[in-house]
Each structure stands twice: as structure tokens, then as C-alpha cells.
Design a protein around this motif. Sequence first.
Motif, PDB file in Angstrom:
ATOM      1  N   SER A  23       0.823  -1.205   0.000  1.00  0.00           N
ATOM      2  CA  SER A  23       0.000   0.000   0.000  1.00  0.00           C
ATOM      3  C   SER A  23       0.858   1.256   0.000  1.00  0.00           C
ATOM      4  N   ARG A  24       1.924   1.224   0.782  1.00  0.00           N
ATOM      5  CA  ARG A  24       2.793   2.405   0.888  1.00  0.00           C
ATOM      6  C   ARG A  24       3.492   2.707  -0.429  1.00  0.00           C
ATOM      7  N   LEU A  25       3.931   1.665  -1.132  1.00  0.00           N
ATOM      8  CA  LEU A  25       4.695   1.836  -2.372  1.00  0.00           C
ATOM      9  C   LEU A  25       3.817   1.888  -3.624  1.00  0.00           C
ATOM     10  N   PHE A  26       2.522   1.589  -3.459  1.00  0.00           N
ATOM     11  CA  PHE A  26       1.602   1.503  -4.599  1.00  0.00           C
ATOM     12  C   PHE A  26       2.072   0.454  -5.610  1.00  0.00           C
ATOM     13  N   SER A  27       2.808  -0.505  -5.121  1.00  0.00           N
ATOM     14  CA  SER A  27       3.286  -1.585  -5.984  1.00  0.00           C
ATOM     15  C   SER A  27       3.809  -2.727  -5.121  1.00  0.00           C
ATOM     16  N   ALA A  28       3.910  -3.907  -5.736  1.00  0.00           N
ATOM     17  CA  ALA A  28       4.490  -5.069  -5.064  1.00  0.00           C
ATOM     18  C   ALA A  28       5.815  -5.393  -5.731  1.00  0.00           C
ATOM     19  N   GLN A  29       6.881  -5.326  -4.955  1.00  0.00           N
ATOM     20  CA  GLN A  29       8.210  -5.609  -5.484  1.00  0.00           C
ATOM     21  C   GLN A  29       8.540  -7.089  -5.282  1.00  0.00           C
ATOM     22  N   PRO A  30       9.074  -7.758  -6.296  1.00  0.00           N
ATOM     23  CA  PRO A  30       9.395  -9.187  -6.153  1.00  0.00           C
ATOM     24  C   PRO A  30      10.455  -9.466  -5.090  1.00  0.00           C
ATOM     25  N   THR A  31      11.263  -8.441  -4.761  1.00  0.00           N
ATOM     26  CA  THR A  31      12.305  -8.619  -3.741  1.00  0.00           C
ATOM     27  C   THR A  31      11.885  -8.047  -2.391  1.00  0.00           C
ATOM     28  N   ALA A  32      10.620  -7.678  -2.255  1.00  0.00           N
ATOM     29  CA  ALA A  32      10.136  -7.091  -0.998  1.00  0.00           C
ATOM     30  C   ALA A  32      10.359  -8.058   0.164  1.00  0.00           C
ATOM     31  N   GLY A  33      10.713  -7.499   1.313  1.00  0.00           N
ATOM     32  CA  GLY A  33      10.874  -8.318   2.511  1.00  0.00           C
ATOM     33  C   GLY A  33      12.189  -9.048   2.624  1.00  0.00           C
ATOM     34  N   ASP A  34      13.075  -8.850   1.663  1.00  0.00           N
ATOM     35  CA  ASP A  34      14.368  -9.543   1.697  1.00  0.00           C
ATOM     36  C   ASP A  34      15.171  -9.094   2.913  1.00  0.00           C
ATOM     37  N   GLY A  35      15.498 -10.021   3.790  1.00  0.00           N
ATOM     38  CA  GLY A  35      16.270  -9.711   4.995  1.00  0.00           C
ATOM     39  C   GLY A  35      15.429  -9.255   6.176  1.00  0.00           C
ATOM     40  N   TYR A  36      14.112  -9.129   5.992  1.00  0.00           N
ATOM     41  CA  TYR A  36      13.265  -8.650   7.082  1.00  0.00           C
ATOM     42  C   TYR A  36      13.201  -9.639   8.235  1.00  0.00           C
ATOM     43  N   GLU A  37      13.405 -10.919   7.925  1.00  0.00           N
ATOM     44  CA  GLU A  37      13.362 -11.921   8.993  1.00  0.00           C
ATOM     45  C   GLU A  37      14.469 -11.675  10.017  1.00  0.00           C
ATOM     46  N   LEU A  38      15.611 -11.183   9.555  1.00  0.00           N
ATOM     47  CA  LEU A  38      16.724 -10.915  10.471  1.00  0.00           C
ATOM     48  C   LEU A  38      16.424  -9.717  11.364  1.00  0.00           C
ATOM     49  N   ASP A  39      15.812  -8.681  10.781  1.00  0.00           N
ATOM     50  CA  ASP A  39      15.429  -7.517  11.583  1.00  0.00           C
ATOM     51  C   ASP A  39      14.390  -7.907  12.630  1.00  0.00           C
ATOM     52  N   ALA A  40      13.453  -8.762  12.250  1.00  0.00           N
ATOM     53  CA  ALA A  40      12.413  -9.192  13.188  1.00  0.00           C
ATOM     54  C   ALA A  40      13.019  -9.992  14.341  1.00  0.00           C
ATOM     55  N   ILE A  41      13.930 -10.892  14.014  1.00  0.00           N
ATOM     56  CA  ILE A  41      14.605 -11.676  15.061  1.00  0.00           C
ATOM     57  C   ILE A  41      15.390 -10.755  15.980  1.00  0.00           C
ATOM     58  N   ALA A  42      16.051  -9.758  15.394  1.00  0.00           N
ATOM     59  CA  ALA A  42      16.810  -8.790  16.187  1.00  0.00           C
ATOM     60  C   ALA A  42      15.889  -8.029  17.131  1.00  0.00           C
TER      61      ALA A  42
END
Length: 308
Positions: A227-246
Amino acid sequence: MQKLSRSTCSYSLLVLITIVTILSPSFLSTKNIFNILRQTSVNGIIAAGMTFVILTGGIDLSVGSILAISGAVCASLLASGQNIIIAVLAALIIGAMVGFLNGFIITKGKLQPFIATLATMTILRGLTLVYTDGKPITLGSGDLAIKFGQIGGGKIFGIPTPALIMILVFAICAFVLKNTQMGRYTYALGSNEEATKLSGLNTDKIKIAVYTISGILASVAGIIITSRLFSAQPTAGDGYELDAIADVVLGGTSLTGGKGKITGTIIGALIIGVLSNALNILDVSSYYQMMVKGAVILVAVLLDRKSK
């Protein structure tokens, strides 16, 4: 030890804010505070789901990929003219299904959570690239896109909508962990799985439930960022799992499970959010930012190990 860890985390956040404010007085401006909350919302929501998983002694590496595929499906439905409610529900269902699958593989397949979710992470990332053909899916500029854009870019009473969604998510998760059987079973499973089994509880159902929660919240994050980007990027969320664990570990939740609170995760998410914002304000290179985040995660894990 747990209370001490949360207190240390709170003090660390206050010290960080104080230092950054001295270096850049504009840091505490209302505009920048709201910007931090908006930036923190996506990882914070993912971290809320990750808290449930880590409290059971597990790990979920697939959340970034769930975010990507959920966002892609949501964007493609909207681009084809589907109703916003249908698009959002489809994204949430995908997150729930993948989370359920993770829990099922771990419990029935007797796989370690790291291996199981690493596999689904890779599969989903490839599936997202196939689904999008490696290209962003744009929502366009019609009325439907503008209405959907309010989820990630709008405000309610002057507060960014993503921040309010994050607060609501944390409030619900805190209630569940503190006041429901699901919360008590989650802590029991992480503290001693064998004892939990002997007490007559179905540990498989508990595990499947927490991974389903993690998947749903990853989808919520995917909806917000799309919603924020008005688009869906195929690489979206890459590395987010590490930030969440942190976020979770910084908040005092033990990686071995059984100890931790959602309030700690909130503080951990804010530490990462404030740190990222401060480094941007101070014009620190993104390369060095990665090094700093990595060092913070390493210190958090070492402190967690030392506490035991």
C-alpha cells in the motif's frame, strides 16, 4: 533476569535517543517521530508474530518471503480491479496457509524450524519471482489504488495508519500472551516441551498455531508495504526476517524459548527503528548501516547467552 533484560533494553533506547538528539536536534521533531513509527511498523508487526515463534523455542525465516508473495497477490488482484477487501483477505489467507504449512512440516515432518522455514523461504521467494515475472506489480493511480494507499500512507487523527495498525497488533498479541490459554501454552512449550506433552497438551497444535500467527502478521506487513509503495516488489521483505529476530532478541526474549514479553519486542523494534533513522539523519553509508545492525544483533545474542 527477564525483568533486568527489559530494563536494560529500555535504558538502551533512552540513551540512544538522547545521543541522537544531541547530535541532531531535529530528531525529536513530530514529523521525524511519525516517520520512525511508520518505518518501524512493518518490521514491528513481523516481530510480533516472531515473538510467538521464538517463545516456543522455534524460528521463522520465511516471514520476508511471505510478505513478498502476499503483497504480490494483493497487488495483482487490485490491479485487475478486485475489491480491496477481497485482495486483503486473499493476502491474509496466503500468510495463514504458509504459516500452517510451516508448523505442519515442523511437527509432522519432525524437522528443525530453521531447516523447515529456510526451505519455505527459498521456495516462496522463487514463487514470487515466477508470479511477478521478476517485475514490480503496480497498482496504477485510480480511485481503488488511492483508497488502498491509505492503509500504508494515510493518517488517522494525525497518526500514520501503519503505526496505529502496529499498536493494535501489539495490543492484541500482548493480551493473547498474558490472558489466554494460547499464551500460557506458548510459554509452557518453550520452557519445557517434554513436560508440556506429559501434562496432556497437544504441542503440535500449539506449534502450528504460533507459526500460523507469524504467517498472518507477515501478510499484514506485506499489505502495508504494498500500500505504501503503490506496488508489489518481487524482492520485498528480503532480509526482514533478520530484523524481526533482532527486534525480539533485543527485547529480552530468549532464543531458547519460554521467556520474554511482547512489550520487550516493542522496545526492540523501536531501538532498530531509531538506530536506522539516526544513521540516515547522520548520513551514514548504507554499507556501514548493515555492519552496525549486524553488530547490534551479535551483541544481543551474546547477552542472551550470557544471561543463561
